[in-house]
Motif scaffolding. Structure first.
Motif, short mmCIF file in Angstrom:
data_model
loop_
_atom_site.label_atom_id
_atom_site.label_comp_id
_atom_site.label_asym_id
_atom_site.label_seq_id
_atom_site.Cartn_x
_atom_site.Cartn_y
_atom_site.Cartn_z
N ARG A 63 -3.16 3.07 10.56
CA ARG A 63 -2.57 2.69 9.27
C ARG A 63 -1.04 2.84 9.30
N SER A 67 1.40 -2.70 8.15
CA SER A 67 1.95 -2.89 6.82
C SER A 67 0.84 -3.32 5.87
N GLN A 68 0.73 -2.66 4.75
CA GLN A 68 -0.27 -3.07 3.76
C GLN A 68 0.13 -4.38 3.08
N TRP A 69 1.33 -4.84 3.37
CA TRP A 69 1.83 -6.08 2.77
C TRP A 69 1.77 -7.25 3.73
N GLN A 74 -3.51 -6.28 7.58
CA GLN A 74 -4.56 -5.75 6.71
C GLN A 74 -5.94 -6.16 7.22
N ARG A 78 -8.95 -3.70 8.17
CA ARG A 78 -10.24 -3.89 7.49
C ARG A 78 -11.37 -4.03 8.51
#
Length: 153
Positions: A63, A67-69, A74, A78
């Motif tokens: 993580r 980047s979660q953006w 992502q 996932r």
């Protein structure tokens, strides 16, 4: 610190349960690790059992690099966690292997537990033997690695 060592064969029962080898159970119990995370290895045709604390470190490391953006990053995260299964040892030291995980690696009734540092790998005997480097190549690779890393003894 968790340190699993050994190459132990076991049998899976008709309900897809298998005893975690006693040597590995002792390591888990001595560090109060009762929850395990199972996931197919990224590179080899085997399953990997992570003690929960080790899994948490792996997930945090992954993580921290993503980047979660970022949509593609992502999706990587996932998919990595979607393939994981939470397992708990029962009072007898058995775990229930999910059928889907067994199918991914062609595991049926015989299994090889391999201690690999802070994780445990689950292999079919055939897949494990196939993954090994021939003895002469192995010794040469180790020699090259150790001779080309000055300062590490």
């Amino acid at each position: 610190m968790l340190n699993f060592l050994g190459n132990i064969e076991a049998k899976i029962d008709a309900k897809a349960r298998v005893f975690v080898p006693a040597a590995f159970r002792k390591v888990l119990q001595s560090s109060a690790q009762t929850v395990l995370i199972l996931r197919k290895d990224l590179f080899q045709d085997c399953l990997v059992l992570y003690p929960e604390s080790v899994w948490d470190e792996v997930v945090e490391q992954l993580r921290s690099r993503l980047s979660q953006w970022d949509k593609a990053q992502q999706q990587l995260f996932r998919q990595f966690v979607a393939d994981a299964e939470r397992l708990e040892m029962d009072a007898n030291g058995r775990i229930l292997l999910p059928k889907r995980c067994m199918q991914m690696t062609n595991i049926a009734s015989d299994i090889t537990f391999l201690g690999v540092g802070d994780t445990i790998e689950l292999w079919t005997r055939e897949a494990f033997e196939k993954s090994l480097i021939p003895a002469e190549d192995f010794s040469l690779r180790i020699q090259d690695l150790m001779n080309n890393n000055p300062g590490r003894e």
